[in-house]
Design an enzyme around this catalytic site. Structure first.
Site, short mmCIF file in Angstrom:
data_model
loop_
_atom_site.label_atom_id
_atom_site.label_comp_id
_atom_site.label_asym_id
_atom_site.label_seq_id
_atom_site.Cartn_x
_atom_site.Cartn_y
_atom_site.Cartn_z
N MET A 53 4.32 5.01 -1.48
CA MET A 53 5.45 5.70 -0.77
C MET A 53 6.13 6.96 -2.01
O MET A 53 6.72 6.34 -2.88
CB MET A 53 6.74 4.92 -0.47
CG MET A 53 7.78 5.57 -0.17
SD MET A 53 9.13 4.47 0.49
CE MET A 53 9.42 3.32 -0.50
N PRO A 54 5.90 8.11 -1.99
CA PRO A 54 6.37 9.04 -3.09
C PRO A 54 7.85 9.10 -2.92
O PRO A 54 8.56 8.80 -1.85
CB PRO A 54 5.59 10.25 -2.68
CG PRO A 54 4.65 9.99 -1.76
CD PRO A 54 5.26 9.01 -0.98
#
Length: 69
Positions: A1-2
């Protein structure tokens, strides 16, 4: 998850500009790193110019000096 954190001075960034930043960064991560937009988080922090310094000076003062020129 950026997770991307964008910090800007609080000098009138509009909701439309913020939406464009969020969309653009999300798309960039998708295009370049193949990241899922559904799990990409973008946070925009607006910082008062008194709390932002460049070259040892507050941005508030730099803006005042630039206006006098």
């Amino acid at each position: 998850m950026p997770y991307v954190n964008i910090k800007v001075t609080d000098e009138g960034v509009t909701p439309a500009q913020k939406a464009a930043l969020i969309h653009g960064v999300t798309k960039l991560l998708q295009d370049v790193l193949n990241k899922n937009p559904a799990t990409t988080v973008v946070v925009i922090d607006e910082v008062n110019t008194d709390n932002w310094g460049i070259s040892g000076e507050q941005v508030t003062e730099l803006r005042k000096q630039a206006a006098l020129k």
